[in-house]
Design a protein around this motif. Structure first.
Motif, PDB file in Angstrom:
ATOM      1  N   PHE A  18       0.806  -1.223   0.000  1.00  0.00           N
ATOM      2  CA  PHE A  18       0.000   0.000   0.000  1.00  0.00           C
ATOM      3  C   PHE A  18       0.842   1.277   0.000  1.00  0.00           C
ATOM      4  CE2 PHE A  18      -2.395  -3.346   2.148  1.00  0.00           C
ATOM      5  CZ  PHE A  18      -3.521  -3.408   1.329  1.00  0.00           C
ATOM      6  N   GLU A  19       2.108   1.172  -0.399  1.00  0.00           N
ATOM      7  CA  GLU A  19       2.981   2.340  -0.471  1.00  0.00           C
ATOM      8  C   GLU A  19       3.459   2.530  -1.905  1.00  0.00           C
ATOM      9  OE1 GLU A  19       7.169   4.124   1.412  1.00  0.00           O
ATOM     10  OE2 GLU A  19       6.361   2.187   2.104  1.00  0.00           O
ATOM     11  N   LEU A  20       3.375   3.770  -2.385  1.00  0.00           N
ATOM     12  CA  LEU A  20       3.787   4.091  -3.741  1.00  0.00           C
ATOM     13  C   LEU A  20       5.281   4.376  -3.793  1.00  0.00           C
ATOM     14  CD1 LEU A  20       3.189   4.793  -6.718  1.00  0.00           C
ATOM     15  CD2 LEU A  20       2.738   7.148  -5.960  1.00  0.00           C
ATOM     16  N   PHE A  21       5.970   3.713  -4.711  1.00  0.00           N
ATOM     17  CA  PHE A  21       7.384   3.952  -4.940  1.00  0.00           C
ATOM     18  C   PHE A  21       7.538   4.545  -6.344  1.00  0.00           C
ATOM     19  CE2 PHE A  21       7.178   0.657  -1.774  1.00  0.00           C
ATOM     20  CZ  PHE A  21       8.219   0.939  -0.900  1.00  0.00           C
ATOM     21  N   PRO A  22       7.726   5.844  -6.444  1.00  0.00           N
ATOM     22  CA  PRO A  22       7.831   6.480  -7.773  1.00  0.00           C
ATOM     23  C   PRO A  22       9.144   6.126  -8.456  1.00  0.00           C
ATOM     24  CG  PRO A  22       8.283   8.073  -6.044  1.00  0.00           C
ATOM     25  CD  PRO A  22       7.846   6.819  -5.349  1.00  0.00           C
ATOM     26  N   THR A  23       9.129   6.089  -9.782  1.00  0.00           N
ATOM     27  CA  THR A  23      10.341   5.870 -10.570  1.00  0.00           C
ATOM     28  C   THR A  23      10.692   7.161 -11.276  1.00  0.00           C
ATOM     29  OG1 THR A  23       8.945   5.043 -12.361  1.00  0.00           O
ATOM     30  CG2 THR A  23       9.941   3.402 -10.943  1.00  0.00           C
ATOM     31  N   GLU A  24      11.912   7.623 -11.053  1.00  0.00           N
ATOM     32  CA  GLU A  24      12.347   8.905 -11.610  1.00  0.00           C
ATOM     33  C   GLU A  24      13.238   8.754 -12.832  1.00  0.00           C
ATOM     34  OE1 GLU A  24      11.111  11.603 -10.503  1.00  0.00           O
ATOM     35  OE2 GLU A  24      10.117  10.774  -8.746  1.00  0.00           O
ATOM     36  N   LYS A  25      13.791   7.549 -13.050  1.00  0.00           N
ATOM     37  CA  LYS A  25      14.778   7.382 -14.129  1.00  0.00           C
ATOM     38  C   LYS A  25      14.383   6.310 -15.144  1.00  0.00           C
ATOM     39  CE  LYS A  25      18.704   8.841 -11.280  1.00  0.00           C
ATOM     40  NZ  LYS A  25      20.058   8.466 -10.780  1.00  0.00           N
ATOM     41  N   GLY A  26      13.111   6.027 -15.259  1.00  0.00           N
ATOM     42  CA  GLY A  26      12.699   5.048 -16.249  1.00  0.00           C
ATOM     43  C   GLY A  26      13.027   3.632 -15.818  1.00  0.00           C
ATOM     44  N   THR A  27      13.325   2.784 -16.775  1.00  0.00           N
ATOM     45  CA  THR A  27      13.617   1.376 -16.489  1.00  0.00           C
ATOM     46  C   THR A  27      15.083   1.068 -16.757  1.00  0.00           C
ATOM     47  OG1 THR A  27      13.054  -0.903 -17.060  1.00  0.00           O
ATOM     48  CG2 THR A  27      12.921   0.718 -18.825  1.00  0.00           C
ATOM     49  N   PRO A  28      15.733   0.260 -15.907  1.00  0.00           N
ATOM     50  CA  PRO A  28      17.155  -0.054 -16.132  1.00  0.00           C
ATOM     51  C   PRO A  28      17.355  -1.001 -17.294  1.00  0.00           C
ATOM     52  CG  PRO A  28      16.303  -1.311 -14.282  1.00  0.00           C
ATOM     53  CD  PRO A  28      15.207  -0.362 -14.694  1.00  0.00           C
ATOM     54  N   GLN A  29      18.518  -0.930 -17.906  1.00  0.00           N
ATOM     55  CA  GLN A  29      18.875  -1.844 -18.992  1.00  0.00           C
ATOM     56  C   GLN A  29      18.904  -3.265 -18.459  1.00  0.00           C
ATOM     57  OE1 GLN A  29      19.439  -1.035 -22.126  1.00  0.00           O
ATOM     58  NE2 GLN A  29      20.058  -3.032 -22.884  1.00  0.00           N
ATOM     59  N   GLY A  30      18.198  -4.167 -19.126  1.00  0.00           N
ATOM     60  CA  GLY A  30      18.144  -5.546 -18.683  1.00  0.00           C
ATOM     61  C   GLY A  30      17.046  -5.834 -17.689  1.00  0.00           C
ATOM     62  N   GLY A  31      16.290  -4.815 -17.264  1.00  0.00           N
ATOM     63  CA  GLY A  31      15.185  -5.024 -16.345  1.00  0.00           C
ATOM     64  C   GLY A  31      14.020  -5.702 -17.047  1.00  0.00           C
ATOM     65  N   PRO A  32      13.065  -6.267 -16.277  1.00  0.00           N
ATOM     66  CA  PRO A  32      11.942  -6.989 -16.902  1.00  0.00           C
ATOM     67  C   PRO A  32      11.030  -6.091 -17.731  1.00  0.00           C
ATOM     68  CG  PRO A  32      11.595  -6.732 -14.532  1.00  0.00           C
ATOM     69  CD  PRO A  32      12.997  -6.294 -14.812  1.00  0.00           C
ATOM     70  N   LEU A  33      11.044  -4.787 -17.449  1.00  0.00           N
ATOM     71  CA  LEU A  33      10.197  -3.872 -18.210  1.00  0.00           C
ATOM     72  C   LEU A  33      10.835  -3.454 -19.527  1.00  0.00           C
ATOM     73  CD1 LEU A  33       7.443  -2.531 -17.787  1.00  0.00           C
ATOM     74  CD2 LEU A  33       8.618  -0.549 -16.852  1.00  0.00           C
ATOM     75  N   SER A  34      12.157  -3.591 -19.617  1.00  0.00           N
ATOM     76  CA  SER A  34      12.880  -3.128 -20.802  1.00  0.00           C
ATOM     77  C   SER A  34      12.408  -3.792 -22.098  1.00  0.00           C
ATOM     78  CB  SER A  34      14.382  -3.343 -20.602  1.00  0.00           C
ATOM     79  OG  SER A  34      15.111  -2.903 -21.716  1.00  0.00           O
ATOM     80  N   PRO A  35      12.259  -5.148 -22.149  1.00  0.00           N
ATOM     81  CA  PRO A  35      11.798  -5.748 -23.405  1.00  0.00           C
ATOM     82  C   PRO A  35      10.372  -5.368 -23.767  1.00  0.00           C
ATOM     83  CG  PRO A  35      11.975  -7.404 -21.678  1.00  0.00           C
ATOM     84  CD  PRO A  35      12.620  -6.168 -21.161  1.00  0.00           C
ATOM     85  N   ILE A  36       9.528  -5.098 -22.754  1.00  0.00           N
ATOM     86  CA  ILE A  36       8.146  -4.682 -23.040  1.00  0.00           C
ATOM     87  C   ILE A  36       8.158  -3.339 -23.752  1.00  0.00           C
ATOM     88  CG2 ILE A  36       5.940  -4.034 -22.001  1.00  0.00           C
ATOM     89  CD1 ILE A  36       6.556  -5.975 -19.739  1.00  0.00           C
ATOM     90  N   ILE A  37       8.953  -2.405 -23.223  1.00  0.00           N
ATOM     91  CA  ILE A  37       9.030  -1.077 -23.832  1.00  0.00           C
ATOM     92  C   ILE A  37       9.651  -1.161 -25.222  1.00  0.00           C
ATOM     93  CG2 ILE A  37      10.067   1.216 -23.600  1.00  0.00           C
ATOM     94  CD1 ILE A  37       9.882   0.801 -20.558  1.00  0.00           C
ATOM     95  N   ALA A  38      10.638  -2.047 -25.384  1.00  0.00           N
ATOM     96  CA  ALA A  38      11.249  -2.216 -26.700  1.00  0.00           C
ATOM     97  C   ALA A  38      10.215  -2.699 -27.715  1.00  0.00           C
ATOM     98  CB  ALA A  38      12.405  -3.215 -26.613  1.00  0.00           C
ATOM     99  N   ASN A  39       9.377  -3.647 -27.298  1.00  0.00           N
ATOM    100  CA  ASN A  39       8.347  -4.150 -28.204  1.00  0.00           C
ATOM    101  C   ASN A  39       7.323  -3.070 -28.537  1.00  0.00           C
ATOM    102  OD1 ASN A  39       9.042  -6.866 -28.781  1.00  0.00           O
ATOM    103  ND2 ASN A  39       8.377  -7.501 -26.762  1.00  0.00           N
ATOM    104  N   ILE A  40       6.947  -2.273 -27.539  1.00  0.00           N
ATOM    105  CA  ILE A  40       5.987  -1.195 -27.778  1.00  0.00           C
ATOM    106  C   ILE A  40       6.561  -0.189 -28.772  1.00  0.00           C
ATOM    107  CG2 ILE A  40       4.831   0.784 -26.702  1.00  0.00           C
ATOM    108  CD1 ILE A  40       4.576  -0.913 -24.164  1.00  0.00           C
ATOM    109  N   THR A  41       7.835   0.155 -28.573  1.00  0.00           N
ATOM    110  CA  THR A  41       8.465   1.178 -29.404  1.00  0.00           C
ATOM    111  C   THR A  41       8.689   0.702 -30.831  1.00  0.00           C
ATOM    112  OG1 THR A  41       9.604   1.983 -27.420  1.00  0.00           O
ATOM    113  CG2 THR A  41      10.407   2.778 -29.542  1.00  0.00           C
TER     114      THR A  41
END
Length: 283
Positions: A18-41
């Motif tokens: 129940f605590e929000l952790f904001p991200t200020e620098k996007g996603t790191p290289q090799g992180g699980p979100l990186s391939p998703i964003i690559a596919n979207i782009t």
């Protein structure tokens, strides 16, 4: 994707307990979100290639009938391969992709982008694709083989004082995981070669522990008969997995017009057929 939406997506953060952790620098290289964003782009390259190389006069895409330059495109996250029938068309495709990437703030890597003939081969996702005497063979790449041997060597080096059971427990996931990744390719000879390399490394490990004993004494101490196989690195509790223990199973593609969320029956049957092929059972 709209740039504004993508920016908000990257800055959304995450919630835990129940605590929000904001991200200020996007996603790191090799992180699980990186391939998703690559596919979207990168979504849209297929359409750009289709409009250029296999579209009808009215603009509709007809790949089976209009693809006279044999242009095909395969992408995994931000890695992709494009095939065609001539070097000239290949460079034309590079220019097209560069034009596609430019407004998105991206560009092709000069180190990874190259044009090659299929008889010379290329490496993609750990496999080498190359035609031998007109036949396409897909094999584990030399870089991938070197990587897994390095991992195994590092474990054996760290395990100089370990007992045999612990060493086997540490090595089995590495061997089995790598072999299962490559068991759809032409890997039988590679698996046998790697088994031989691992045997020699383990023999060195065993001889170091019994420097005053002969080679055959050492082999009888650590290698035993398991089933019909001789010289298995094993104990009473477990045995070392071998690369060649993993069965070669040719991969059968699922139909591209099927949706895993809608056509659930089709994918259940597809998984069952895949299981039986791996176990070499007739169904």
């Amino acid at each position: 994707m709209n740039k504004k939406v993508l920016k908000e997506f990257l800055k959304a953060g995450f919630v835990e307990d129940f605590e929000l952790f904001p991200t200020e620098k996007g996603t790191p290289q090799g992180g699980p979100l990186s391939p998703i964003i690559a596919n979207i782009t990168l979504n849209g390259i297929e359409k750009a290639l289709g409009e250029k190389f296999y579209s009808r006069k009215n603009g509709t895409i007809d790949k089976p009938n209009k693809n006279r330059h044999k242009v095909n495109y395969v992408r995994f996250a931000d890695d992709f391969v494009v095939t065609t029938d001539s070097e000239e068309i290949a460079y034309e495709i590079i220019n097209l992709i560069e034009e596609f990437l430019e407004p998105r703030g991206l560009k092709l890597s000069t180190e990874k982008t190259y044009v090659t003939h299929i008889s010379d081969g290329f490496t993609f996702l750990g496999w080498t694709f190359r035609k031998f005497k007109g036949k396409l063979l897909i094999k584990p790449s030399k870089e991938s083989q070197k990587s897994v041997i390095t991992k195994i060597r590092d474990v054996i080096q760290r395990g100089k004082a370990w007992d045999q059971d612990r060493l086997i427990r540490m090595l089995n996931p590495i061997i089995k995981g790598w072999a299962q990744y490559h068991n759809h390719a032409v890997s039988s000879k590679v698996f046998s070669k790697l088994d031989h390399i691992v045997f020699n490394m383990l023999l060195t490990w065993a001889k170091r522990r019994h420097s005053n004993k002969g080679v055959w004494w050492t082999i009888r101490r650590y290698w035993h008969i398991v089933g019909t196989r001789k010289y298995v690195f094993s104990t009473e509790n477990q045995k070392l997995e071998m690369f060649s223990d993993v069965k070669i199973v040719r991969h059968r593609l699922a139909k591209l017009d099927k949706n895993p969320f809608i056509d659930k029956d089709y994918f259940e049957k597809w998984k069952v057929r895949k299981y039986y092929r791996k176990k070499n059972i007739t169904y």
